[in-house]
Design an enzyme around this catalytic site. Structure first.
Site, short mmCIF file in Angstrom:
data_model
loop_
_atom_site.label_atom_id
_atom_site.label_comp_id
_atom_site.label_asym_id
_atom_site.label_seq_id
_atom_site.Cartn_x
_atom_site.Cartn_y
_atom_site.Cartn_z
CG ASP A 10 33.34 6.12 11.62
OD1 ASP A 10 32.82 5.14 11.03
OD2 ASP A 10 33.60 6.11 12.83
CE LYS A 32 34.08 1.10 13.81
NZ LYS A 32 32.89 1.47 13.00
CG ASP A 59 30.65 -1.23 13.27
OD1 ASP A 59 29.77 -1.93 13.79
OD2 ASP A 59 30.92 -0.07 13.64
CE LYS A 61 27.39 -0.35 15.91
NZ LYS A 61 28.20 0.41 14.99
CG ASP A 64 15.73 -7.36 8.96
OD1 ASP A 64 14.58 -7.78 9.23
OD2 ASP A 64 15.96 -6.60 8.01
N PRO A 66 15.55 -13.27 11.60
CG PRO A 66 15.31 -14.82 13.34
CD PRO A 66 14.60 -13.68 12.68
CB THR A 67 14.87 -15.76 7.15
OG1 THR A 67 14.28 -16.77 7.98
CG2 THR A 67 15.09 -16.31 5.76
CB THR A 68 16.31 -10.64 6.66
OG1 THR A 68 14.98 -10.85 6.22
CG2 THR A 68 16.92 -9.46 5.93
CB THR A 120 30.42 2.65 23.67
OG1 THR A 120 30.53 2.82 22.26
CG2 THR A 120 31.06 1.35 24.06
NE ARG A 182 36.19 10.07 22.12
CZ ARG A 182 35.68 9.20 21.24
NH1 ARG A 182 36.32 8.07 20.97
NH2 ARG A 182 34.56 9.45 20.63
N GLY A 211 38.29 5.86 16.59
CA GLY A 211 37.95 6.70 15.45
C GLY A 211 38.44 8.11 15.65
NE ARG A 212 33.56 10.39 17.02
CZ ARG A 212 32.35 10.38 17.57
NH1 ARG A 212 31.53 11.40 17.36
NH2 ARG A 212 31.95 9.38 18.31
O1 C5P Z 1 35.02 8.17 16.87
P1 C5P Z 1 34.86 7.03 17.85
O2 C5P Z 1 36.19 6.50 18.38
O3 C5P Z 1 33.86 7.32 18.93
O4 C5P Z 1 34.26 5.89 16.92
C1 C5P Z 1 33.78 4.70 17.41
C2 C5P Z 1 33.41 3.84 16.23
O5 C5P Z 1 32.98 2.60 16.75
C3 C5P Z 1 32.27 4.38 15.37
O6 C5P Z 1 32.54 3.99 14.04
C4 C5P Z 1 31.05 3.66 15.88
O7 C5P Z 1 30.10 3.41 14.88
C5 C5P Z 1 31.65 2.33 16.36
N1 C5P Z 1 30.94 1.63 17.42
C6 C5P Z 1 30.66 2.18 18.64
N2 C5P Z 1 29.95 1.47 19.57
C7 C5P Z 1 29.54 0.25 19.32
C8 C5P Z 1 29.85 -0.34 18.08
C9 C5P Z 1 30.58 0.38 17.15
O8 C5P Z 1 31.06 3.31 18.90
N3 C5P Z 1 28.91 -0.43 20.25
#
Ligand code: C5P
Length: 234
Positions: A10, A32, A59, A61, A64, A66-68, A120, A182, A211-212
């Site tokens: 990210d 990701k 990722d 997500k 829209d 279905p066709t698009t 989440t 985490r 991520g973070r």
């Molecule tokens: O920083 P953190 O660990 O919270 O990042 C989670 C990553 O997973 C982010 O890039 C977020 O967009 C992605 N994500 C999510 N929940 C989902 C799908 C993807 O947190 N259901």
């Protein structure tokens, strides 16, 4: 794949991303790519990551008509990433069309279709009030996972708390990808349904997204190693 952690890149640009991966010696780890980086760099970001041998979860997500979604997936299929996702809330036909779009190219790699259940970052009150979806998160993620499986998805994104129950409903081969991870003593940030790597493994998650906890750590390389250790902890 030996390594089930997808590191969430990210970051705003490829320059920042490349520098992060280089100084923390994370070249080649599964990554990701989300909207932030993809919308800035475009599809060329995928080629750059592939040159450095990173397995990739795209990722975006999609949600829209279905066709698009089908036509977008035809384009995404040519990128030959490992995983791509749609929102299960787009419904059965959209999921079916997404799969058809992915299957319609003759590339060497078959990208897996993953459906996001309930983000989440949501908890039950938000789901009930904002989305007007009744019931609890476990029931709803299970219902959306089953719908996704019936219509061609290879797995879902869910929290680690729902992984075991989804596999009981949809089969052990149905993939669960769990963000909201985490490390011990990390901040939750905007996530609500969080879990440690050890808990996710115990709940049979196939892939973890982190991520973070790593990217914002004082020492990301050490945090990545800690995630691997926590994942293996008995
Ligand atoms: O920083 P953190 O660990 O919270 O990042 C989670 C990553 O997973 C982010 O890039 C977020 O967009 C992605 N994500 C999510 N929940 C989902 C799908 C993807 O947190 N259901």
């Amino acid at each position: 794949m030996n390594q089930p952690i997808y590191l969430a890149l990210d970051f705003p640009t490829w320059a920042v991303t490349e520098n992060f991966l280089m100084i923390n010696q994370l070249q080649g780890v599964p990554v990701k790519v989300g909207m932030e980086l993809f919308y800035h760099e475009g599809p060329s970001i995928i080629e750059k990551l592939k040159e450095n041998n990173h397995p990739i979860f795209l990722d975006l997500k999609l949600h829209d008509i279905p066709t698009t979604v089908k036509r977008a997936m035809q384009n995404i299929a040519s990128l030959e990433v490992d995983l791509v996702n749609v929102h299960a809330l787009g419904g059965s036909k959209m999921i079916e069309y997404a799969k058809e779009g992915l299957l319609s190219t003759n590339g060497s790699k078959q990208t897996k279709l993953i459906a996001v259940t309930i983000l989440t970052s949501m908890e039950q009150t938000m789901m009930n009030h904002d989305l007007n979806i009744e019931g609890n998160v476990l029931e709803q993620t299970g219902r959306l996972a089953y719908l996704s499986k019936q219509h061609g998805a290879d797995g879902v994104v869910c929290s680690a708390h729902e992984s075991t129950s989804i596999k009981e409903k949809c089969g052990q081969d149905f993939l669960t990808v769990t963000p909201g991870i985490r490390l011990e003593n990390s901040s939750k940030d905007d996530q609500k349904r969080v879990a440690t790597p050890k808990f996710a493994r115990e709940q049979k998650a196939d892939y973890l997204v982190i991520g973070r906890s790593i990217t914002r750590a004082k020492n990301p390389k050490a945090a990545y190693q800690q995630a691997l250790r926590e994942l293996k902890t008995k």
